[in-house]
Design an enzyme around this catalytic site. Structure first.
Site, PDB file in Angstrom:
ATOM      1  N   ASP A 101      58.116  14.259  20.794  1.00 12.88           N
ATOM      2  CA  ASP A 101      58.953  15.333  20.273  1.00 12.88           C
ATOM      3  C   ASP A 101      59.476  16.224  21.390  1.00 12.88           C
ATOM      4  O   ASP A 101      58.987  16.184  22.535  1.00 12.88           O
ATOM      5  CB  ASP A 101      58.142  16.173  19.266  1.00 12.88           C
ATOM      6  N   ASP A 153      65.088  15.849  10.559  1.00 15.24           N
ATOM      7  CA  ASP A 153      63.940  16.430   9.852  1.00 15.24           C
ATOM      8  C   ASP A 153      64.236  16.591   8.367  1.00 15.24           C
ATOM      9  O   ASP A 153      63.396  17.075   7.621  1.00 15.24           O
ATOM     10  CB  ASP A 153      63.596  17.812  10.446  1.00 15.24           C
TER      11      ASP A 153
HETATM   12  C1  GLA Z   1      59.411  18.488  14.772  1.00 13.63           C
HETATM   13  C2  GLA Z   1      59.582  17.070  14.277  1.00 13.63           C
HETATM   14  C3  GLA Z   1      58.835  16.878  12.987  1.00 13.63           C
HETATM   15  C4  GLA Z   1      57.374  17.181  13.224  1.00 13.63           C
HETATM   16  C5  GLA Z   1      57.204  18.581  13.792  1.00 13.63           C
HETATM   17  C6  GLA Z   1      55.781  18.820  14.221  1.00 13.63           C
HETATM   18  O1  GLA Z   1      60.038  19.392  13.910  1.00 13.63           O
HETATM   19  O2  GLA Z   1      60.929  16.744  14.129  1.00 13.63           O
HETATM   20  O3  GLA Z   1      58.992  15.577  12.509  1.00 13.63           O
HETATM   21  O4  GLA Z   1      56.828  16.220  14.093  1.00 13.63           O
HETATM   22  O5  GLA Z   1      58.055  18.797  14.910  1.00 13.63           O
HETATM   23  O6  GLA Z   1      55.604  20.059  14.726  1.00 13.63           O
END
Ligand code: GLA
Length: 707
Positions: free
Chosen positions: A441, A505
């Site tokens: 990430d 997301d």
């Molecule tokens: C980001 C990612 C999510 C998740 C969160 C965890 O927003 O896109 O899928 O992994 O971080 O904190």
């Protein structure tokens, strides 16, 4: 003149290049069956009145010194000197369809090495290397790849976006001046996907001449579509550098990112199919050549609440549903109970996992699933042991306070100790646990990124590549996903070192329809993470039945993003059903040719994938809103063999049984849905297939099989 005319060719696309005295791309269009170099003379231009008395070419480096007047491809200087280079070709070498041209400017003390390759798929790949031949550094302000396009390319398509709404296309007619797309966010970004498409008026999925470019780079960028006052047009793309960020010392060479370009006379589908094939042939490399496994990612299921016993129960249920890879998301490391703290402290949280990670991993593996884990290596929370020990490891300019983003700062990977620390921690995690998959990430943008007082966005991007490269070499069996708040770091350069993208997301099936379609212009389904989320979407609170969510996740790399223990049996039955449907079709979805279908009603999205031998096809029709018209127009399939006959099957038909009941949009089904039919490929492509009237936010899945 024709000694210096070269042609790069592929089955569908040719590029004709004049190499002397300087390089010019004369033609980028359909393959020419009868080309001879002297033909190029026909393009020798007149000189117009009221301007320079000489011809001004759009050269490969678009130097203003030729009287270009449009946006130059190079800008820079040596303390104010050597600021207007003009390159003359000194060496040309052609190997197959790969051309390398070396050009010098002795006055300015610069050398330009250009690599131009036309792949068999028709994709053109171009990059430039600029070498400084003099003693003082040359300050590089801009260094771009410029590609002339035909004058008939009058419309431009680009993508805008934001977090949870990525890849939204927009169109404009460009008659004068330029359209510029700039990204200064320090990652590829949700907002400005580095691509431009230009084409003949009203180009569509199936029709029109289309020239599309994508810059393979995960940092700041600038792309431009330019119309010169004389009517010539070009596309330009570059890494964007902050003031003072880029300089080259004597003997040093700076390479531009690669520009990937696809021309097709067959509309956007032709362009995309070439890009997809190019990626499949040259870029996408899975450690093992196996089907893309069904995921379960824990994030929206449990967030930071990690309880190994509960996670193991989730894994039991996941395995029973057909999940093949189980991924533990954020929350496993020391002190990570919410998003305010602990990034950088890459040690297991012993309070949550008193017996370590191994019991969970063993459990997952004993269930026959692979194990994956989330990390965010480039970040540091002010509330972390790492920050308390090394507050100076932040990517920043001294003297300015840094704003946090999601409560976090960026770790300066240009500091060798910081880089080594993260590498050591990642190596512990990936080396001492049997990890199969990493969700990598990167959840914030770069603001005043600095190293030793100087702007360092470019350098940070390169360090990110180095870190991922090093880990990829150390752990070649591990697959990496590029996530960046979902959708924030999706490009071809990062794809040379990762295996999947978390596209967004947002798991709202309605939103996903447009996000995934936007992404499909440049990426094939097997690298696009597409998950079934909770019945009530966590990003939008919209509610969708399992059928619409399941079908929407089918045309990518499918997964679940939820806690399967917290839902009822009907929901779980849905997960089982769509995981099984995905497994039955993933061979076609991940290897076939994708077609987005032009529909007369903008509220309907239709697409299909046809196996390479033309034997099987899978088509989905998604109704996003209330249809504009009372009848849906026939679906004209694509990619089938005209002379073959196909059996048509309705594979999945949510809610269609409600036909005729009050409140729904349809009384009687089209005939083929009641009496099975076998139809010729030609008829299906030219005349089409009558569609049922669909309710908003629903979809149907149609299979065709050659008989
Ligand atoms: C980001 C990612 C999510 C998740 C969160 C965890 O927003 O896109 O899928 O992994 O971080 O904190």
């Amino acid at each position: 003149m024709h000694d210096s005319i070269l042609r790069l060719q592929s089955c569908a696309v040719d590029v004709v290049i004049k190499t002397h005295p300087f390089t010019e791309i004369l033609y980028w269009g359909p393959h020419l069956a009868h080309f001879s170099p002297q033909d190029a003379l026909s393009l020798a231009r007149p000189v117009a009145n009221g301007r320079l008395d000489v011809d001004s070419p759009i050269t490969l480096m678009a130097e203003p010194g030729h009287g270009l007047f449009g946006a130059p491809g190079i800008e820079g200087h040596r303390q104010g000197l050597d600021g207007s280079p003009v390159f003359r070709t000194v060496d040309v070498s052609l190997q197959g369809q790969a051309l390398t041209i070396v050009a010098d400017d002795r006055e300015a003390g610069l050398r330009l090495t250009s690599e131009i390759t036309l792949d068999t798929t028709g994709v053109l790949v171009v990059r430039h290397g600029l070498t400084n031949l003099k003693a003082q550094p040359w300050q590089v302000e801009r260094l771009a790849v410029t590609l002339p396009v035909a004058e008939r390319a009058r419309e431009v398509m680009a993508f805008h976006g934001r977090w949870v709404r990525e890849f939204q296309p927009h169109r404009l007619t460009l008659e004068h001046d330029s359209f510029v797309l700039e990204n200064r966010r320090g990652r590829t970004s949700h907002e400005h996907f580095p691509a431009l498409i230009t084409g003949t008026p009203a180009f569509s999925e199936m029709r029109g001449d289309v020239w599309g470019v994508h810059l393979g780079w995960s940092g700041n960028h600038r792309l431009r579509a330019e119309v010169k006052t004389d009517g010539r047009r070009y596309l330009q793309a570059e890494a964007l550098w902050l003031p003072g960020e880029m300089a080259i010392d004597q003997g040093e060479t700076l390479w531009t990112p690669r520009l990937y370009a696809s021309y097709s006379p067959q509309g956007l589908n032709g362009m995309s199919q070439q890009f997809h094939r190019y990626l499949r042939d040259n870029v996408i490399r899975f450690p093992e050549n196996k089907p893309r496994p069904v995921h379960l990612n824990t994030w929206e299921g449990i967030y930071f609440n990690h309880d190994p016993a509960y996670i193991m129960r989730m894994a039991d249920e996941a395995a029973a549903l057909g999940v093949e890879r189980f991924i533990i998301d954020d929350g496993w490391f020391k002190g990570r109970n919410d998003d305010r703290a602990a990034l950088g402290d890459w040690y297991l949280d012993r309070q949550k996992y008193p017996d370590g990670l191994m019991p969970v991993i063993d459990h997952v593996k004993n269930l026959g699933m692979e194990f994956g884990i989330w990390i965010e290596p480039e970040m540091i929370n002010p509330d972390s042991d790492l920050y308390r020990a090394h507050p100076d490891w932040v990517l920043a300019l001294p003297g300015y306070p840094q704003a946090t983003g999601r409560h976090q700062l960026v770790l300066n990977l240009n500091i060798p100790q910081a880089f080594d620390y993260v590498l050591e921690r990642m190596s512990w995690l990936l080396g001492e646990h049997p990890v199969d998959y990493v969700k990598w990430d990167m959840n914030r943008e770069l603001v005043q990124p600095g190293h030793e007082g100087r702007a360092a966005a470019d350098a940070q991007t390169r360090q990110f590549y180095r870190l991922l490269d090093t880990l990829g070499q150390r752990f070649p069996h591990i697959e990496f996903e590029s996530c960046s708040s979902g959708g924030g770091r999706i490009d071809y350069e990062v794809l040379t070192r990762c295996h999947r993208f978390w596209a967004s997301d947002n798991n709202d099936a309605l939103e996903r329809n447009t996000i995934q379609r936007g992404m499909s212009y440049f990426f094939p389904p097997e690298v696009m993470g597409a998950h079934i989320g909770h019945h009530k979407c966590h990003a939008t609170f919209r509610q969708h039945d399992i059928a619409f969510r399941g079908l929407t996740a089918l045309f990518g790399h499918m997964g679940l993003e939820l806690d399967p223990l917290s839902v009822d049996e009907a929901e779980r039955e849905g997960y089982r059903h769509y995981a099984a449907l995905y497994k039955r079709w993933r061979e076609v979805i991940h290897h076939g040719t994708q077609w987005r279908i032009d529909m007369p009603d903008a509220t309907t999205l239709a697409q299909g994938i046809v196996s390479d031998d033309g034997g099987q096809g899978l088509f989905i029709v998604s109704q996003l809103q209330m249809p504009d018209y009372t009848l849906m127009m026939p679906l004209r399939l694509a990619g089938l063999e005209a002379g073959a006959r196909y059996r048509i099957t309705l594979l999945d038909h949510p809610n269609i049984r409600l036909t005729g009941e009050g409140g729904h949009t349809m009384r009687k089904l089209p005939a083929w849905m009641e009496v099975p039919q076998v139809v010729s490929g030609e008829w299906l492509m030219e005349a089409g297939l009558a569609l049922p009237v669909l309710d908003p936010e629903s979809a149907i899945l149609i299979g065709v099989e050659r008989v």
